[in-house]
Design an enzyme around this catalytic site. Sequence first.
Site, mmCIF file in Angstrom:
data_model
loop_
_atom_site.group_PDB
_atom_site.id
_atom_site.type_symbol
_atom_site.label_atom_id
_atom_site.label_comp_id
_atom_site.label_asym_id
_atom_site.label_seq_id
_atom_site.Cartn_x
_atom_site.Cartn_y
_atom_site.Cartn_z
ATOM 1 N N PHE A 134 -15.865 3.668 -2.951
ATOM 2 C CA PHE A 134 -16.837 4.977 -2.187
ATOM 3 C C PHE A 134 -17.907 5.412 -2.638
ATOM 4 O O PHE A 134 -17.634 5.467 -4.205
ATOM 5 C CB PHE A 134 -15.466 5.634 -3.134
ATOM 6 C CG PHE A 134 -15.717 7.290 -1.893
ATOM 7 C CD1 PHE A 134 -15.362 7.229 -0.595
ATOM 8 C CD2 PHE A 134 -16.061 8.124 -2.594
ATOM 9 C CE1 PHE A 134 -15.754 8.400 0.244
ATOM 10 C CE2 PHE A 134 -16.350 9.688 -1.294
ATOM 11 C CZ PHE A 134 -15.976 9.518 0.093
ATOM 12 N N ASP A 221 -22.215 4.585 -10.463
ATOM 13 C CA ASP A 221 -21.868 5.215 -9.716
ATOM 14 C C ASP A 221 -21.436 5.773 -10.345
ATOM 15 O O ASP A 221 -19.766 5.247 -10.818
ATOM 16 C CB ASP A 221 -21.698 5.236 -8.109
ATOM 17 C CG ASP A 221 -21.203 5.799 -7.553
ATOM 18 O OD1 ASP A 221 -21.366 7.654 -8.549
ATOM 19 O OD2 ASP A 221 -20.468 6.094 -6.931
ATOM 20 N N LYS A 250 -20.125 15.726 -8.719
ATOM 21 C CA LYS A 250 -19.221 16.152 -9.147
ATOM 22 C C LYS A 250 -19.157 17.115 -10.351
ATOM 23 O O LYS A 250 -19.167 18.290 -10.992
ATOM 24 C CB LYS A 250 -17.787 15.164 -9.681
ATOM 25 C CG LYS A 250 -17.954 15.013 -7.988
ATOM 26 C CD LYS A 250 -16.185 13.913 -7.915
ATOM 27 C CE LYS A 250 -15.919 13.614 -6.389
ATOM 28 N NZ LYS A 250 -16.400 12.496 -5.789
HETATM 29 C C1 LIG Z 1 -16.884 11.949 -4.868
HETATM 30 C C2 LIG Z 1 -17.793 10.550 -5.454
HETATM 31 C C3 LIG Z 1 -18.544 10.205 -4.642
HETATM 32 C C4 LIG Z 1 -19.717 11.371 -3.493
HETATM 33 O O1 LIG Z 1 -19.366 12.413 -3.843
HETATM 34 P P1 LIG Z 1 -19.795 14.142 -2.597
HETATM 35 O O2 LIG Z 1 -20.524 15.019 -3.566
HETATM 36 O O3 LIG Z 1 -18.180 14.041 -1.822
HETATM 37 O O4 LIG Z 1 -20.823 13.637 -1.561
HETATM 38 C C5 LIG Z 1 -19.770 9.441 -4.084
HETATM 39 N N1 LIG Z 1 -19.709 8.558 -5.030
HETATM 40 C C6 LIG Z 1 -18.153 8.791 -6.500
HETATM 41 C C7 LIG Z 1 -17.911 7.650 -7.197
HETATM 42 C C8 LIG Z 1 -17.833 9.575 -5.966
HETATM 43 O O5 LIG Z 1 -16.375 9.832 -6.586
#
Ligand SMILES: *Cc1c(COP(=O)(O)O)cnc(C)c1O
Length: 398
Positions: A134, A221, A250
């Site tokens: 994701f 990521d 986050k």
């Molecule tokens: C939540 C998340 C995203 C997206 O972040 P947003 O601030 O919602 O755009 C991307 N990568 C990972 C691993 C995430 O957990």
Amino acid sequence: MTAVEASSPHTMNTYGRVPIALSHGQGVRVWDVNGKQYLDALAGIAVNTLGHNHPRLVEALRDQVGKIIHSSNYYHVPNQEKLAAKLAELSGLTNVFFCCTGLEANEAAIKLARKFGHDKGIERPEIVVYEKAFHGRSIATLSATGNEKVQKGFGPLVEGFIRVPLNDIAALKAATEGNPNVVAVFFETIQGEGGVNPMRIEYLQQVRELCDQKDWLLMIDEVQCGMGRTGKWFAHQWAGIKPDVMPLAKGLGSGVPIGAVVAGPRAANIFQPGNHGTTFGGNPLAMRAGVETIRIIEEDNLLDNAALVGAHLKGALAREIGGLDGVREIRGQGLMIGVELTRPCGVLTARAAEAGLLISVTADNVIRLVPPLILTEAEADEIVAILAPLVRQFLSEK
Ligand SMILES: *Cc1c(COP(=O)(O)O)cnc(C)c1O
């Protein structure tokens, strides 16, 4: 009682919401508008690193709001340099671009990888991505995401992604064999939305080596698993490796929207003036939140706390529900824990809230616990004391 709207006539219908509205919080506890108390094991989806109403963070943000909230990237923002230097120190990388969200950080990473390719004459660069990944919900990041539910209805998808399974170096080599257009490998150290799926240490080291051999960017990521959540600043550090590009968001601002893409020497100079930008990214309020969040994590030794209390929580879960028929696996590291059941268990989110505990269920059948890093062992025991009976009850139903 304040009735919480069951329907939302004026906000778009994008979320299946639990029917509560939170009013305020203190530490790892929050209260809803009717005064009911909850233990927060979700932390706004791994966002509220320092819990709620942290006195030093609140004081710093109050001070900042009274000085300047937003200026513009037309001008220097001193705390951008300060936060970038700190992120460079903690990651061993060198340069940072600031934005506001995780998807924006990942979008910047994808642009970096593509321009890295173009700069060396690759006209149609391709990026390796993973099953169940994701990376966000913009058109490019949802294309990189490995979940048909996220992609459905939004085609045509962005091209230039090659998808491989997790933890399988032979599959990665086979999928890229003889392809001169590959420019980067892109994954989460521990997949969050995909169900708390860790990359193995050995695999991380093998991919680092392969990227070095092939002159590919290793892009990790750490939007969800980074910022101390696993007990190290960044989850890949457990493997003793460094990425070339690392998106963050986050937990970086403890609740203030902030994103960052951190780059090492191979990626630090790819963007030149005019290649990338954002209005809000790096604004004084968000930068202050990032600087203070890291300062407090350091001063209060929250990395060790995440590791210790996380191990305690995982151990307690294993003892209480690990042996049950219907619990497939309890996994994760530090305060990023997934409990995979053998069948979909989305109803547990609302049932847990009813019982005074905030959690989420991701990938249909994985209970996800990502509490604030200030959690104590006693609070971890409380989480288990509420959750375990709910899981037992759920598994006893058909
Ligand atoms: C939540 C998340 C995203 C997206 O972040 P947003 O601030 O919602 O755009 C991307 N990568 C990972 C691993 C995430 O957990």
